[in-house]
Write a protein that holds these residues in place. Structure first.
Motif, PDB file in Angstrom:
ATOM      1  N   ASN A 492       0.825  -1.216   0.000  1.00  0.00           N
ATOM      2  CA  ASN A 492       0.000   0.000   0.000  1.00  0.00           C
ATOM      3  C   ASN A 492       0.860   1.267   0.000  1.00  0.00           C
ATOM      4  N   ALA A 493       1.930   1.243  -0.798  1.00  0.00           N
ATOM      5  CA  ALA A 493       2.799   2.423  -0.889  1.00  0.00           C
ATOM      6  C   ALA A 493       2.165   3.431  -1.844  1.00  0.00           C
ATOM      7  N   GLU A 494       1.319   4.280  -1.297  1.00  0.00           N
ATOM      8  CA  GLU A 494       0.590   5.251  -2.101  1.00  0.00           C
ATOM      9  C   GLU A 494       1.382   6.549  -2.238  1.00  0.00           C
ATOM     10  N   GLU A 495       1.045   7.292  -3.266  1.00  0.00           N
ATOM     11  CA  GLU A 495       1.694   8.570  -3.507  1.00  0.00           C
ATOM     12  C   GLU A 495       1.198   9.609  -2.504  1.00  0.00           C
ATOM     13  N   LEU A 496       2.118  10.416  -1.982  1.00  0.00           N
ATOM     14  CA  LEU A 496       1.760  11.486  -1.043  1.00  0.00           C
ATOM     15  C   LEU A 496       1.409  12.742  -1.823  1.00  0.00           C
ATOM     16  N   VAL A 497       0.274  13.341  -1.474  1.00  0.00           N
ATOM     17  CA  VAL A 497      -0.188  14.563  -2.137  1.00  0.00           C
ATOM     18  C   VAL A 497      -0.553  15.577  -1.064  1.00  0.00           C
ATOM     19  N   TYR A 498      -0.078  16.812  -1.245  1.00  0.00           N
ATOM     20  CA  TYR A 498      -0.365  17.866  -0.265  1.00  0.00           C
ATOM     21  C   TYR A 498      -1.833  18.257  -0.330  1.00  0.00           C
ATOM     22  N   SER A 499      -2.409  18.511   0.832  1.00  0.00           N
ATOM     23  CA  SER A 499      -3.752  19.074   0.928  1.00  0.00           C
ATOM     24  C   SER A 499      -3.866  19.770   2.263  1.00  0.00           C
ATOM     25  N   LEU A 500      -4.820  20.701   2.336  1.00  0.00           N
ATOM     26  CA  LEU A 500      -5.018  21.403   3.605  1.00  0.00           C
ATOM     27  C   LEU A 500      -5.473  20.447   4.689  1.00  0.00           C
ATOM     28  N   ASN A 501      -6.160  19.406   4.309  1.00  0.00           N
ATOM     29  CA  ASN A 501      -6.554  18.365   5.254  1.00  0.00           C
ATOM     30  C   ASN A 501      -5.424  17.350   5.331  1.00  0.00           C
ATOM     31  N   ASP A 502      -4.637  17.434   6.379  1.00  0.00           N
ATOM     32  CA  ASP A 502      -3.429  16.615   6.469  1.00  0.00           C
ATOM     33  C   ASP A 502      -3.700  15.194   6.927  1.00  0.00           C
ATOM     34  N   ARG A 503      -4.956  14.834   7.181  1.00  0.00           N
ATOM     35  CA  ARG A 503      -5.253  13.528   7.729  1.00  0.00           C
ATOM     36  C   ARG A 503      -4.831  12.396   6.800  1.00  0.00           C
ATOM     37  N   LYS A 504      -4.978  12.618   5.468  1.00  0.00           N
ATOM     38  CA  LYS A 504      -4.707  11.533   4.529  1.00  0.00           C
ATOM     39  C   LYS A 504      -3.239  11.159   4.514  1.00  0.00           C
ATOM     40  N   TYR A 505      -2.355  12.142   4.292  1.00  0.00           N
ATOM     41  CA  TYR A 505      -0.945  11.757   4.204  1.00  0.00           C
ATOM     42  C   TYR A 505      -0.365  11.420   5.563  1.00  0.00           C
ATOM     43  N   ILE A 506      -0.966  11.915   6.629  1.00  0.00           N
ATOM     44  CA  ILE A 506      -0.516  11.504   7.963  1.00  0.00           C
ATOM     45  C   ILE A 506      -0.827  10.026   8.181  1.00  0.00           C
ATOM     46  N   ASP A 507      -2.012   9.590   7.729  1.00  0.00           N
ATOM     47  CA  ASP A 507      -2.358   8.172   7.850  1.00  0.00           C
ATOM     48  C   ASP A 507      -1.417   7.305   7.019  1.00  0.00           C
ATOM     49  N   GLN A 508      -1.052   7.784   5.832  1.00  0.00           N
ATOM     50  CA  GLN A 508      -0.119   7.019   5.002  1.00  0.00           C
ATOM     51  C   GLN A 508       1.240   6.879   5.681  1.00  0.00           C
ATOM     52  N   ILE A 509       1.723   7.972   6.287  1.00  0.00           N
ATOM     53  CA  ILE A 509       3.013   7.931   6.988  1.00  0.00           C
ATOM     54  C   ILE A 509       2.931   7.026   8.212  1.00  0.00           C
ATOM     55  N   ASP A 510       1.809   7.061   8.936  1.00  0.00           N
ATOM     56  CA  ASP A 510       1.629   6.179  10.089  1.00  0.00           C
ATOM     57  C   ASP A 510       1.687   4.713   9.682  1.00  0.00           C
ATOM     58  N   GLN A 511       1.018   4.388   8.579  1.00  0.00           N
ATOM     59  CA  GLN A 511       1.032   3.002   8.113  1.00  0.00           C
ATOM     60  C   GLN A 511       2.440   2.565   7.717  1.00  0.00           C
ATOM     61  N   ALA A 512       3.160   3.444   7.015  1.00  0.00           N
ATOM     62  CA  ALA A 512       4.532   3.107   6.625  1.00  0.00           C
ATOM     63  C   ALA A 512       5.428   2.936   7.848  1.00  0.00           C
ATOM     64  N   CYS A 513       5.232   3.776   8.860  1.00  0.00           N
ATOM     65  CA  CYS A 513       6.042   3.687  10.084  1.00  0.00           C
ATOM     66  C   CYS A 513       5.765   2.386  10.822  1.00  0.00           C
ATOM     67  N   GLN A 514       4.488   2.012  10.938  1.00  0.00           N
ATOM     68  CA  GLN A 514       4.139   0.772  11.623  1.00  0.00           C
ATOM     69  C   GLN A 514       4.708  -0.438  10.880  1.00  0.00           C
ATOM     70  N   HIS A 515       4.634  -0.388   9.562  1.00  0.00           N
ATOM     71  CA  HIS A 515       5.140  -1.517   8.774  1.00  0.00           C
ATOM     72  C   HIS A 515       6.651  -1.660   8.916  1.00  0.00           C
ATOM     73  N   SER A 516       7.388  -0.560   8.777  1.00  0.00           N
ATOM     74  CA  SER A 516       8.849  -0.632   8.878  1.00  0.00           C
ATOM     75  C   SER A 516       9.282  -1.020  10.282  1.00  0.00           C
ATOM     76  N   SER A 517       8.578  -0.512  11.280  1.00  0.00           N
ATOM     77  CA  SER A 517       8.916  -0.865  12.663  1.00  0.00           C
ATOM     78  C   SER A 517       8.692  -2.351  12.909  1.00  0.00           C
ATOM     79  N   ARG A 518       7.582  -2.867  12.382  1.00  0.00           N
ATOM     80  CA  ARG A 518       7.292  -4.297  12.556  1.00  0.00           C
ATOM     81  C   ARG A 518       8.330  -5.162  11.849  1.00  0.00           C
ATOM     82  N   LEU A 519       8.759  -4.736  10.662  1.00  0.00           N
ATOM     83  CA  LEU A 519       9.784  -5.488   9.934  1.00  0.00           C
ATOM     84  C   LEU A 519      11.086  -5.560  10.723  1.00  0.00           C
ATOM     85  N   LEU A 520      11.521  -4.413  11.271  1.00  0.00           N
ATOM     86  CA  LEU A 520      12.803  -4.383  11.983  1.00  0.00           C
ATOM     87  C   LEU A 520      12.725  -5.128  13.310  1.00  0.00           C
ATOM     88  N   ILE A 521      11.600  -4.993  14.006  1.00  0.00           N
ATOM     89  CA  ILE A 521      11.449  -5.719  15.271  1.00  0.00           C
ATOM     90  C   ILE A 521      11.454  -7.227  15.019  1.00  0.00           C
TER      91      ILE A 521
END
Length: 892
Positions: A492-521
């Motif tokens: 689910n590596a989606e493209e990041l797009v700027y918008s005044l509503n930051d919820r979308k790209y924040i959720d994408q970054i959260d998902q990427a962070c959780q995935h990478s953290s789980r991989l390393l752990i």
């Protein structure tokens, strides 16, 4: 007064770049610095304020209302309020981070009258002494430039001379700044291998649509006043069409710029009809804005300003292209005599607001002197500020989206592949390529994990501040996995797009962070078995299964009595391997990683050296002395092997992130201390066996002293070891192991592991210099006592070849040899001297532990006090010591 600083200290937490909670040791250090700076004597100890701040430190969010109120409050207090407000606005335009929290903190200080008075009394004099004197005859300006030939000090100058002097300084400074900017641009170009712009671009100024050099007219234009109004309108419309695209007209000339990126001024024929002049003056600001935008696009589209600036200029170029099409259409209408000045104003008016916004953005970026992520912060602020005007906000959002494309692509490459691609130094993550991961196992103070990839705070866009740490950690986790040679596959590596509503790209970054953290752990916990490796370290370094130590000491004692330079490491490693194979640790899967190391200086010297390098990381406890003793680089000496012997452990990447040289050094400190205590306990046990067999030729008085002293020494060593192993190491280990099994990020693993080692070092009393010196002295007395009695228990013929006395030449060994020689003359007197010195040292230790446990809140030391003086044997001497200390500290 320091208590009154608590409210101010709460706001000061915002000024830190990290969002993490301050450690107790860091707060203790800052409080001590504050007390020292204010020269506060007496009162409560720093620990009282540390505990107070730790309880009350909460995050504070600065709002626009609180910042506005704070700056107005400071301006009302200041004698130069207007100057202060101008400076605030200037810094605000430059997007200076943490400006509003600082202003709020200052306003809180100003409203505390008692604190202000205290600051005046304690800081003004010292600050005045530090202000250097200024020589008026010679002023050193920035960048090393000097302005000479100035009036001498005390010279009275006229207003005209003063204005001339000010003009010289301003001109000189402006020239120096331009030179410095060119030098920086050239430096950036050289650093990033950026191609330079050809010189012919600079010479052909008419290509820039920004009022190039004036071309003299072949004929002097006829004054407009001599023409009819209709002809005046046709002529002035023709000039305005030229001005709208950055070309100077016949009747409207352009004044030269005094500074770069300033508003254009125009000179108009005064004979023009007044009604036409009014409309012309409305259109000229639009021409000025067009000039500013053109200058900005010319400058910031250059390669050295980075891809964000280039993307922004490309978006502006698209808008300007549409604008030029409009001007071309208006010019076509003028050619067929269908364009009046009123109609021109009608057509230009809708895009005037657009050009005003573009020029405002260009001026803000130029004033801030920023690039990369900082430009995105300005664009986002502009977009948020246009909330009441939908069209203006849509324009700002469009520009921000266009400028964000290269920046978000860098973020995507970082959070999906763990790679930094930043040729123009404009990304929020900085890659320190000079730091290499192989130094983790070699250098104690190496900070690869903390400093290889760091946040560049100035390049964090304001809309990314909430997730900046997550972005950093996500890429770091993936980078570790990539360094292991594993393939990265982020779902689910989606493209990041700027918008005044930051919820979308924040959720994408959260998902990427959780995935990478789980991989390393999963990589560290499951594949690399980091917990199993730490359990192995516990077995060998913390000696929780000490049968291997008993076997090894029995086999290697004679070798360890030699000088460390004469010991055979190969022999010791063979004996250690044999001891491991014959112990309960024979099944340890990581025993082959174990190595033997001989450190050329003793434990106390090593500890003091580390504490002098990193007092905050080790977590040095409070000291009763006001100034720490200076620590110099230790000299290598011929230590006995028992005092230089330690273990080492070899690990590979990525295990070296957790078990680095720094953590291994802490394990070695604990091992050396426990190993030395076990050896002394073994020697005292031998003394007990000899005394039981009556092998020591000693008088009745000496025998009584020896039995009593041996029992008290053995009681001290055993209780001290019991305290370290069962009350410090084991509970802390269980707590750490539970948290490691529940950890979801590698940062938690690193933090818990370091906290475990720091707590163990602190609770084992290895970080307090005064306690450590006394404990070392007591252990030396125990070793001296056991050496004397074991020496006297031997036949006189075998004493010279005895292995109980080392052949080393360090100070401690020489002192033991001297006392052993003295004991041959009068054993009873020697034992009585040792008894007195041991009692005195132990009482001194109990008194110091009592002070630390009460005044400095080191509550864990109270357990040690109860164990050492369980029956009140030392109570009377302890009370006398406390009485003498209190009487000496009370002024006469």
């Amino acid at each position: 007064v320091v208590r009154r600083a608590r409210r101010s200290a709460l706001g000061a937490n915002q000024l830190t770049e990290s969002r993490k909670e301050m450690s107790e040791f860091r707060i203790h250090h800052l409080v001590s610095e504050l007390i020292s700076l204010f020269q506060v004597e007496g009162g409560d100890s720093p620990d009282t304020f540390v505990e107070l701040l730790s309880r009350n430190m909460t995050p504070y969010v600065t709002t626009q209302v609180s910042a506005y109120t704070a700056k107005r409050s400071i301006a009302s207090f200041s004698s130069q309020g207007e100057k202060f407000l101008k400076m605030y606005d200037k810094l605000k335009s430059k997007q200076v981070k943490h400006l509003d929290p600082l202003i709020y903190l200052l306003s809180e200080v100003l409203h505390d009258a008692q604190l202000c008075q205290f600051l005046k009394d304690h800081c003004t004099a010292s600050l005045i002494e530090e202000i250097p004197s200024v020589t008026v005859e010679r002023i050193v300006l920035p960048h090393g430039e000097e302005l000479r030939d100035l009036p001498k000090s005390g010279t009275v100058v006229s207003v005209e001379e003063f204005n001339q002097l000010r003009g010289r300084i301003e001109s000189f400074t402006r020239t120096a700044n331009e030179r410095e900017e060119k030098r920086r641009s050239r430096g950036r170009s050289e650093e990033g291998n950026i191609p330079t712009i050809p010189k012919w671009v600079e010479t052909r100024r008419h290509l820039l649509l920004d009022f190039g050099p004036s071309i003299p007219h072949s004929k002097q234009p006829v004054p407009l006043g001599s023409l009819p109004v209709a002809a005046q309108e046709v002529a002035i419309v023709q000039d305005l069409l030229f001005l709208l695209v950055g070309v100077e007209g016949k009747y409207i000339s352009v004044k030269p710029l005094k500074d770069k990126m300033e508003a254009r001024s125009f000179s108009l024929d005064k004979s023009l009809d007044p009604s036409l002049q009014s409309l012309v003056m409305r259109i000229l600001p639009h021409c000025s804005n067009f000039s500013i935008v053109s200058q900005f696009m010319d400058e910031y589209s250059k390669l050295e300003h980075g891809m964000v600036s280039q993307a922004l200029c490309a978006a502006m170029h698209t808008i300007r292209k549409e604008y030029l099409i409009l001007v071309a259409q208006l010019e076509q209408q003028a050619h067929i005599n269908q364009l009046s000045i009123l109609k021109l104003w009608h057509y230009v008016q809708p895009c005037s607001k657009m050009m005003d916004i573009l020029s405002s953005i260009a001026l803000s970026i130029e004033q801030a002197g920023c690039h990369g992520g900082a430009i995105l912060s300005i664009l986002h602020t502009k977009a948020m500020g246009m909330a009441g005007d939908k069209k203006a906000q849509d324009l700002c959002v469009h520009l921000t989206q266009a400028a964000c494309v290269p920046f978000l692509e860098m973020i995507q490459l970082w959070i999906y592949q763990g790679t930094v691609s930043d040729p123009y130094k404009e990304f929020m993550v900085h890659d320190n390529k000079h730091l290499q991961k192989n130094r983790l196992t070699d250098v104690y103070n190496d900070s690869y994990w903390e400093e290889r990839y760091t946040i560049h705070s100035e390049m964090i866009p304001s809309f990314m501040e909430k997730v900046a740490e997550k972005i950093l950690h996500t890429g770091k986790y993936l980078n570790v996995i990539k360094e292991c040679g594993l393939e990265l596959n982020v779902p689910n590596a989606e493209e990041l797009v700027y918008s005044l509503n930051d919820r979308k790209y924040i959720d994408q970054i959260d998902q990427a962070c959780q995935h990478s953290s789980r991989l390393l752990i999963d990589l560290l916990i499951k594949e690399k078995d980091i917990i199993g490796r730490l359990i192995s370290l516990k077995h060998f370094f913390l000696l929780d299964q000490a049968d291997v130590l008993v076997h090894f000491m029995d086999m290697a004692e004679s070798e360890l009595q030699k000088n460390n330079q004469d010991i055979s490491l190969g022999l010791l490693e063979s004996l250690l391997d044999l001891a491991i194979r014959s112990s309960t640790l024979a099944s340890d899967p990581y025993r082959d990683n174990l190595k033997i190391c001989l450190i050329p200086y003793d434990l106390v010297t090593q500890l003091f050296l580390i504490l002098s390098i990193e007092p905050e990381i080790i977590g040095a406890g409070p000291s009763l002395s006001t100034k720490p003793a200076p620590v110099t680089r230790p000299k290598e000496t011929k230590l006995p092997g028992l005092r230089s012997f330690t273990l080492d452990y070899s690990v590979e990447w990525p295990v070296s992130l957790v078990i680095s040289r720094k953590t291994l050094t802490k394990y070695q400190l604990l091992f050396r201390h426990i190993f030395y205590c076990r050896y002394i306990e073994q020697q005292l046990g031998r003394v007990w066996l000899n005394q039981k067999a009556l092998k020591v030729p000693i008088s009745q008085v000496g025998s009584t002293i020896a039995f009593s002293l041996r029992q008290r020494m053995l009681n001290f060593v055993q209780n001290y070891q019991y305290y370290m192993t069962f009350e410090v190491l084991e509970p802390n280990w269980c707590m750490m192991e539970q948290k490691l099994r529940e950890a979801i990020t590698i940062d938690v693993v690193l933090q818990e592991h370091n906290d475990f080692l720091d707590r163990c070092l602190k609770d084992c009393m290895l970080t307090n210099s005064e306690v450590l010196r006394i404990v070392s002295r007591i252990l030396t007395l125990c070793l001296t006592f056991s050496t004397i009695l074991l020496h006297h228990a031997m036949p006189p013929s075998s004493r010279e070849s005895s292995a109980d006395i080392s052949t080393a030449d360090d100070e401690e060994t020489k002192e033991i040899k001297r006392i052993v020689e003295v004991s041959h003359v009068n054993l009873d007197a020697t034992l009585l001297s040792l008894d007195r010195e041991f009692s005195s040292s132990l009482v001194q230790l109990l008194d110091l532990l009592n002070v630390l446990s009460t005044k400095h809140c080191e509550h864990y030391m109270s357990s040690m006090i109860g164990r050492l003086d369980y029956n009140g044997f030392y109570t009377t001497q302890l009370e006398e010591t406390q009485t003498r200390r209190l009487s000496s500290s009370t002024p006469a």
